[in-house]
Design a protein around this motif. Structure first.
Motif, PDB file in Angstrom:
ATOM      1  N   LEU A 247       4.172   1.098  -7.116  1.00 18.72           N
ATOM      2  CA  LEU A 247       4.936  -0.125  -6.960  1.00 18.72           C
ATOM      3  C   LEU A 247       5.886   0.008  -5.768  1.00 18.72           C
ATOM      4  CD1 LEU A 247       5.864  -0.992 -10.667  1.00 18.72           C
ATOM      5  CD2 LEU A 247       3.743  -1.415  -9.408  1.00 18.72           C
ATOM      6  N   VAL A 248       5.930  -1.039  -4.954  1.00 20.68           N
ATOM      7  CA  VAL A 248       6.771  -1.034  -3.757  1.00 20.68           C
ATOM      8  C   VAL A 248       7.527  -2.356  -3.678  1.00 20.68           C
ATOM      9  CG1 VAL A 248       5.169   0.468  -2.508  1.00 20.68           C
ATOM     10  CG2 VAL A 248       4.977  -2.013  -2.251  1.00 20.68           C
ATOM     11  N   GLU A 249       8.677  -2.321  -3.037  1.00 20.79           N
ATOM     12  CA  GLU A 249       9.411  -3.553  -2.793  1.00 20.79           C
ATOM     13  C   GLU A 249       8.629  -4.423  -1.815  1.00 20.79           C
ATOM     14  OE1 GLU A 249      14.037  -2.195  -3.204  1.00 20.79           O
ATOM     15  OE2 GLU A 249      12.932  -1.480  -1.465  1.00 20.79           O
ATOM     16  N   SER A 250       8.818  -5.728  -1.930  1.00 16.64           N
ATOM     17  CA  SER A 250       8.156  -6.648  -1.012  1.00 16.64           C
ATOM     18  C   SER A 250       9.167  -7.651  -0.478  1.00 16.64           C
ATOM     19  CB  SER A 250       7.022  -7.390  -1.719  1.00 16.64           C
ATOM     20  OG  SER A 250       6.348  -8.242  -0.821  1.00 16.64           O
ATOM     21  N   PRO A 251       9.435  -7.585   0.843  1.00 18.78           N
ATOM     22  CA  PRO A 251       8.846  -6.713   1.863  1.00 18.78           C
ATOM     23  C   PRO A 251       9.432  -5.302   1.792  1.00 18.78           C
ATOM     24  CG  PRO A 251      10.555  -8.062   2.854  1.00 18.78           C
ATOM     25  CD  PRO A 251      10.418  -8.536   1.430  1.00 18.78           C
ATOM     26  N   THR A 252       8.810  -4.375   2.530  1.00 24.85           N
ATOM     27  CA  THR A 252       9.285  -3.000   2.537  1.00 24.85           C
ATOM     28  C   THR A 252       8.942  -2.323   3.855  1.00 24.85           C
ATOM     29  OG1 THR A 252       9.389  -0.963   1.228  1.00 24.85           O
ATOM     30  CG2 THR A 252       7.217  -1.905   1.562  1.00 24.85           C
ATOM     31  N   TYR A 253       9.402  -1.103   3.987  1.00 22.20           N
ATOM     32  CA  TYR A 253       9.251  -0.288   5.192  1.00 22.20           C
ATOM     33  C   TYR A 253       7.763   0.013   5.468  1.00 22.20           C
ATOM     34  CZ  TYR A 253       9.335   4.257   7.656  1.00 22.20           C
ATOM     35  OH  TYR A 253       9.112   5.287   8.511  1.00 22.20           O
ATOM     36  N   PRO A 254       7.205  -0.376   6.626  1.00 21.41           N
ATOM     37  CA  PRO A 254       5.789  -0.138   6.898  1.00 21.41           C
ATOM     38  C   PRO A 254       5.388   1.332   6.877  1.00 21.41           C
ATOM     39  CG  PRO A 254       6.688  -1.713   8.465  1.00 21.41           C
ATOM     40  CD  PRO A 254       7.855  -1.156   7.697  1.00 21.41           C
ATOM     41  N   GLY A 255       6.311   2.216   7.252  1.00 17.10           N
ATOM     42  CA  GLY A 255       5.986   3.640   7.233  1.00 17.10           C
ATOM     43  C   GLY A 255       5.674   4.141   5.846  1.00 17.10           C
ATOM     44  N   MET A 256       6.346   3.582   4.829  1.00 17.70           N
ATOM     45  CA  MET A 256       6.066   3.986   3.459  1.00 17.70           C
ATOM     46  C   MET A 256       4.704   3.451   3.006  1.00 17.70           C
ATOM     47  SD  MET A 256       6.019   3.374   0.061  1.00 17.70           S
ATOM     48  CE  MET A 256       6.662   1.702   0.035  1.00 17.70           C
ATOM     49  N   LEU A 257       4.383   2.222   3.405  1.00 13.20           N
ATOM     50  CA  LEU A 257       3.069   1.674   3.083  1.00 13.20           C
ATOM     51  C   LEU A 257       1.970   2.518   3.722  1.00 13.20           C
ATOM     52  CD1 LEU A 257       3.727  -2.162   3.528  1.00 13.20           C
ATOM     53  CD2 LEU A 257       3.575  -0.868   1.383  1.00 13.20           C
ATOM     54  N   ALA A 258       2.205   2.974   4.956  1.00 13.83           N
ATOM     55  CA  ALA A 258       1.221   3.810   5.639  1.00 13.83           C
ATOM     56  C   ALA A 258       1.043   5.142   4.916  1.00 13.83           C
ATOM     57  CB  ALA A 258       1.644   4.037   7.089  1.00 13.83           C
ATOM     58  N   ILE A 259       2.141   5.732   4.448  1.00 14.55           N
ATOM     59  CA  ILE A 259       2.058   6.980   3.693  1.00 14.55           C
ATOM     60  C   ILE A 259       1.207   6.784   2.438  1.00 14.55           C
ATOM     61  CG2 ILE A 259       3.369   8.614   2.271  1.00 14.55           C
ATOM     62  CD1 ILE A 259       5.726   8.171   4.185  1.00 14.55           C
ATOM     63  N   ALA A 260       1.490   5.712   1.705  1.00 13.59           N
ATOM     64  CA  ALA A 260       0.774   5.464   0.456  1.00 13.59           C
ATOM     65  C   ALA A 260      -0.721   5.280   0.701  1.00 13.59           C
ATOM     66  CB  ALA A 260       1.360   4.234  -0.236  1.00 13.59           C
ATOM     67  N   ARG A 261      -1.061   4.475   1.693  1.00  9.75           N
ATOM     68  CA  ARG A 261      -2.483   4.220   1.950  1.00  9.75           C
ATOM     69  C   ARG A 261      -3.187   5.453   2.468  1.00  9.75           C
ATOM     70  NH1 ARG A 261      -0.479  -1.438   4.310  1.00  9.75           N
ATOM     71  NH2 ARG A 261      -0.816  -2.745   2.455  1.00  9.75           N
ATOM     72  N   ALA A 262      -2.508   6.247   3.288  1.00  9.18           N
ATOM     73  CA  ALA A 262      -3.118   7.478   3.792  1.00  9.18           C
ATOM     74  C   ALA A 262      -3.386   8.467   2.666  1.00  9.18           C
ATOM     75  CB  ALA A 262      -2.222   8.109   4.850  1.00  9.18           C
ATOM     76  N   ALA A 263      -2.610   8.384   1.577  1.00  3.51           N
ATOM     77  CA  ALA A 263      -2.811   9.258   0.418  1.00  3.51           C
ATOM     78  C   ALA A 263      -3.800   8.670  -0.583  1.00  3.51           C
ATOM     79  CB  ALA A 263      -1.472   9.514  -0.270  1.00  3.51           C
ATOM     80  N   GLY A 264      -4.395   7.519  -0.245  1.00  2.32           N
ATOM     81  CA  GLY A 264      -5.341   6.901  -1.155  1.00  2.32           C
ATOM     82  C   GLY A 264      -4.693   6.165  -2.300  1.00  2.32           C
ATOM     83  N   LEU A 265      -3.424   5.797  -2.164  1.00  2.00           N
ATOM     84  CA  LEU A 265      -2.721   5.056  -3.208  1.00  2.00           C
ATOM     85  C   LEU A 265      -2.843   3.553  -2.960  1.00  2.00           C
ATOM     86  CD1 LEU A 265       0.514   7.247  -3.410  1.00  2.00           C
ATOM     87  CD2 LEU A 265      -1.588   7.460  -4.745  1.00  2.00           C
ATOM     88  N   ARG A 266      -2.572   2.777  -3.984  1.00  3.55           N
ATOM     89  CA  ARG A 266      -2.707   1.317  -3.907  1.00  3.55           C
ATOM     90  C   ARG A 266      -1.335   0.684  -4.045  1.00  3.55           C
ATOM     91  NH1 ARG A 266      -3.927  -2.082  -8.217  1.00  3.55           N
ATOM     92  NH2 ARG A 266      -4.552  -0.265  -9.443  1.00  3.55           N
TER      93      ARG A 266
END
Length: 482
Positions: free
Chosen positions: A201-220
């Motif tokens: 779960l992430v805040e919306s909107p949120t820091y793009p770097g954190m979204l990139a970390i999550a997706r690079a780790a295979g998280l949704r």
């Protein structure tokens, strides 16, 4: 900025003149170059170092600089097309493909072209950085006994203690790990807390770097909306129930990009909801030291109010110092600390000891509180200048919240306006701005821009940047300029 420009210009001049010298031929002395081009010895040294890095010049201590021998032609480029099949095959076997998209991060890291006003940066302008204090701290640190020895893998005890005191509550030095900045700490936290394929779960909107970390780790990433009082607890509870997530990442203080502060009534609710879901809260406390002069007392870190080990706290010195001063901390209690520790050791071994020693020297010096006070006053002045200029020149841009901390404003474009044409028009007009789309993990409710007031030279540049943004709005046909 002027020094970097001079270095590049001198390197270009010297590069264009290299054909005057035969391979192995000696270039003019540094003193001669200083006199001829009317630049500083530092500029000459850096320009020659740049040419040496390009393999065009060889420098020999005590002898001078010489034109390098021509490089032999390398082998012909091979065929790398096979990698497309291999990388695609890996992704097909994963429940959530790991996509590494750094575009949202590069917006705030890439230097704009010369002459462009930087409203898109994520760090303090050089004039706001404690450069002298950092240089002095690094010099003193390098002379400390054992400064170049291997540090403890968890970090220097004194530095862990300093971060623990800053977090407050019952957090102790034993529950703190020193990291190479906040981005590294967030990466470690998400890898430790969620397996590939899991929702986060992430805040919306949120820091793009954190979204990139999550997706690079295979998280949704699953978005949970925020307003000016932070994340909405009822929607957070709904998201936990609907997804079964075990991690929520938030920025309770001066959230990026909205600038929101989690309201007192919501703080306990967030912890209660996460605890009931058996979930962790990753608290990214990234700009606590960039509070504005008029902010008043700050709320404590969430970790200071959490006796049950729900919060994994991330803090950093980077935002308040320099992008190159990458020293941060992870704090957690309970069994999760050992998992965080193990992942960090595997990934990085440890943060270089000289940098940790320099951090101790910096935060323990009289220059540190003076720097924080100066930045606090400067950020308030810059925020007020940008806010006033936007409201006067661009009243069509909605500015629902003016933060009392951090380094940027979050503005909503008029209905029907498009981000990308405006961003492109702004760059043509000589001002770089950040589009809002990368801050959303799902479809955004409206078009936005994030405008930084900390990455420019001063208030005059802010005023000029807004003037250029007005011209860009007119070119892009945005009603905001009306």
């Amino acid at each position: 900025m002027q020094e970097r420009s001079s270095v590049g210009e001198l390197a270009d001049r010297l590069r264009s003149e290299l054909n005057r010298y035969s391979p192995g031929g000696k270039l003019p002395s540094s003193r001669a170059l200083v006199e001829r081009f009317r630049v500083s010895p530092v500029t000459v040294s850096r320009a020659l170092a740049q040419l040496a890095a390009e393999g065009l010049v060889v420098t020999r201590p005590g002898a001078g600089a010489f034109r390098a021998e021509p490089r032999e032609a390398g082998p012909a480029a091979g065929d790398t097309s096979w990698q497309e099949v291999t990388l695609s095959a890996d992704a097909a076997a994963e429940p959530v493909p790991r996509t590494v998209d750094a575009s949202g991060v590069l917006v705030s890291l890439a230097a704009p072209p010369p002459g462009v006003i930087e409203f898109n940066g994520g760090y303090l302008h050089a004039s706001l950085q404690p450069e002298r204090a950092m240089a002095s701290a690094l010099s003193r640190a390098g002379r400390r006994p054992g400064a170049w020895a291997r540090p403890p893998v968890d970090g220097l005890p004194e530095l862990r203690e300093w971060f623990a005191r800053g977090i407050g509550g019952a957090i102790t030095a034993a529950e703190v790990l020193i990291t190479a900045g906040g981005q590294s700490a967030l990466t470690t936290a998400l890898r430790a807390l969620a397996p590939p394929g899991a929702p986060v779960l992430v805040e919306s909107p949120t820091y793009p770097g954190m979204l990139a970390i999550a997706r690079a780790a295979g998280l949704r990433p699953v978005p949970v909306p925020v307003d000016r009082d932070g994340v909405k607890p009822e929607l957070l509870a709904d998201a936990f129930r609907a997804t079964g997530a075990r991690v929520f990442v938030c920025q309770p203080l001066f959230q990026n990009p909205t600038g929101a502060v989690l309201a007192p009534a919501r703080r306990g609710e967030v912890l209660r909801i996460a605890r009931a879901a058996g979930a962790f809260v990753v608290e990214d406390d990234f700009v606590r030291r960039l509070v504005h002069e008029d902010a008043g007392p700050l709320p404590r870190a969430l970790a200071a109010e959490d006796p049950d080990g729900v919060v994994v706290h991330v803090g950093s010195l980077t935002k308040a110092t320099s992008p190159s001063f990458r020293v941060g901390a992870l704090a957690a209690r309970g069994p999760v600390l050992e998992r965080l520790r193990a992942i960090q050791i595997v990934d990085t071994f440890f943060v270089p000891r000289p940098l940790q020693e320099a951090a101790l020297e910096l935060v323990g010096s009289p220059a540190w509180p003076r720097h924080l006070r100066a930045v606090s006053a400067a950020l308030r002045e810059r925020r007020d200048t940008m806010t006033a200029a936007l409201r006067l020149r661009l009243p069509g841009l909605a500015l629902p919240h003016v933060p009392s901390g951090g380094y940027h404003l979050w503005v909503r474009l008029p209905d029907g306006a498009q981000e990308e044409p405006l961003v492109a028009a702004a760059l043509r007009a000589g001002v770089a701005v950040t589009p809002g789309r990368p801050y959303f993990s799902a479809e955004p409710p409206a078009a936005h821009l994030r405008l930084s007031f900390a990455t420019v030279a001063g208030t005059a540049e802010i005023t000029e940047g807004v003037r250029r943004l007005v011209a860009a709005c007119e070119e892009a046909g945005a009603a905001a300029a009306a």
